[in-house]
Scaffold this motif. Structure first.
Motif, PDB file in Angstrom:
ATOM      1  N   UNK A  15       5.497 -11.736  -8.984  1.00  0.00           N
ATOM      2  CA  UNK A  15       5.761 -11.385  -7.592  1.00  0.00           C
ATOM      3  C   UNK A  15       4.962 -10.156  -7.159  1.00  0.00           C
ATOM      4  N   UNK A  16       4.734  -9.212  -8.075  1.00  0.00           N
ATOM      5  CA  UNK A  16       4.135  -7.931  -7.728  1.00  0.00           C
ATOM      6  C   UNK A  16       2.615  -7.986  -7.681  1.00  0.00           C
ATOM      7  N   UNK A  17       2.008  -8.786  -8.556  1.00  0.00           N
ATOM      8  CA  UNK A  17       0.555  -8.752  -8.727  1.00  0.00           C
ATOM      9  C   UNK A  17      -0.242  -9.062  -7.461  1.00  0.00           C
ATOM     10  N   UNK A  18       0.155 -10.017  -6.613  1.00  0.00           N
ATOM     11  CA  UNK A  18      -0.636 -10.248  -5.387  1.00  0.00           C
ATOM     12  C   UNK A  18      -0.718  -8.979  -4.547  1.00  0.00           C
ATOM     13  N   UNK A  19      -1.916  -8.684  -4.054  1.00  0.00           N
ATOM     14  CA  UNK A  19      -2.139  -7.434  -3.337  1.00  0.00           C
ATOM     15  C   UNK A  19      -1.390  -7.423  -2.017  1.00  0.00           C
ATOM     16  N   UNK A  20      -0.583  -6.380  -1.821  1.00  0.00           N
ATOM     17  CA  UNK A  20       0.178  -6.209  -0.594  1.00  0.00           C
ATOM     18  C   UNK A  20       0.134  -4.758  -0.151  1.00  0.00           C
ATOM     19  N   UNK A  21       0.925  -4.386   0.862  1.00  0.00           N
ATOM     20  CA  UNK A  21       0.900  -3.016   1.371  1.00  0.00           C
ATOM     21  C   UNK A  21       1.224  -1.964   0.318  1.00  0.00           C
ATOM     22  N   UNK A  22       2.225  -2.221  -0.534  1.00  0.00           N
ATOM     23  CA  UNK A  22       2.564  -1.254  -1.583  1.00  0.00           C
ATOM     24  C   UNK A  22       1.386  -1.020  -2.507  1.00  0.00           C
ATOM     25  N   UNK A  23       0.817  -2.093  -3.023  1.00  0.00           N
ATOM     26  CA  UNK A  23      -0.299  -1.971  -3.954  1.00  0.00           C
ATOM     27  C   UNK A  23      -1.497  -1.268  -3.320  1.00  0.00           C
ATOM     28  N   UNK A  24      -1.789  -1.620  -2.071  1.00  0.00           N
ATOM     29  CA  UNK A  24      -2.927  -1.021  -1.379  1.00  0.00           C
ATOM     30  C   UNK A  24      -2.736   0.483  -1.207  1.00  0.00           C
ATOM     31  N   UNK A  25      -1.515   0.895  -0.842  1.00  0.00           N
ATOM     32  CA  UNK A  25      -1.272   2.321  -0.630  1.00  0.00           C
ATOM     33  C   UNK A  25      -1.313   3.093  -1.949  1.00  0.00           C
TER      34      UNK A  25
END
Length: 207
Positions: A15-25
């Motif tokens: 669930x976490x691995x796809x790049x999203x706002x959290x990962x980008x920040x």
């Protein structure tokens, strides 16, 4: 128990691995070495809390709350468009150092506010943690639920700290003006793409 921990770990990682706002920040803060460990910590704590809420009964409540999903969705759309515009400004300005000095999240409380927004105003976080992981973990026996929760939360901790430390490790390269333009252009695209997806989702919820 170990198999339940491993199940929670790998399901959460997926669930976490796809790049999203959290990962980008977190990646952005790591590349600048600005409160990057604090950013990773707060993201991991938020995910762990939401996973626990879902596993121990919150998934059914969220699934039935259309009003809450609408509020979070449109709040997330507004924030992501605003943050994407800020990243685009960094790309377009000729003097990138001046832009970074005025727009980069250097203040600790501003960083906390942005982390709160990219986490709690992102409906995908609720769907991934509370609905999906919560539904799976909630079907386990009371003895196994803590192990599933611990495994899922461990994946979040491992991922965010790895991302933060890796970005900080490459900071001498990533902090250069050209690199920052590329990173911010990438972040702008990601934020606006997710905002567009959320807007379409919000329109479907309202129908």
């Amino acid at each position: 128990m170990l198999s339940t921990f491993v199940q929670g770990f790998f399901l959460s990682a997926a669930m976490i691995l796809p790049l999203g706002p959290q990962n980008a920040f977190v990646m952005q803060q790591g590349s600048r070495r600005q409160f990057h460990l604090m950013s990773a910590t707060l993201c991991a704590i938020s995910d762990g809390f939401l996973i626990g809420v879902g596993v121990f009964g919150g998934s059914a409540l969220l699934s039935q709350s259309t009003l809450l999903l609408q509020f979070v969705t449109w709040g997330g759309v507004a924030f992501l468009f605003w943050y994407g515009w800020g990243a685009l400004r960094v790309v377009l300005f000729a003097n990138i150092e001046q832009v970074q000095a005025s727009s980069t999240a250097k203040n600790r409380w501003r960083v906390i506010a942005i982390i709160f927004a990219v986490t709690w105003l992102n409906p995908h976080v609720y769907l991934d943690t509370i609905v999906v992981l919560g539904s799976i973990g909630g079907q386990l026996s009371s003895e196994l639920r803590p192990w599933f929760t611990f495994g899922a939360a461990s994946a979040s901790v491992s991922w965010f700290f790895s991302l933060s430390l890796l970005a900080a490790w490459f900071s001498p390269v990533l902090s250069k003006p050209l690199s920052q333009r590329i990173i911010n252009g990438f972040i702008c695209v990601i934020m606006w793409y997710i905002a567009w997806q959320l807007a379409k989702q919000g329109l479907l919820i309202s129908d």
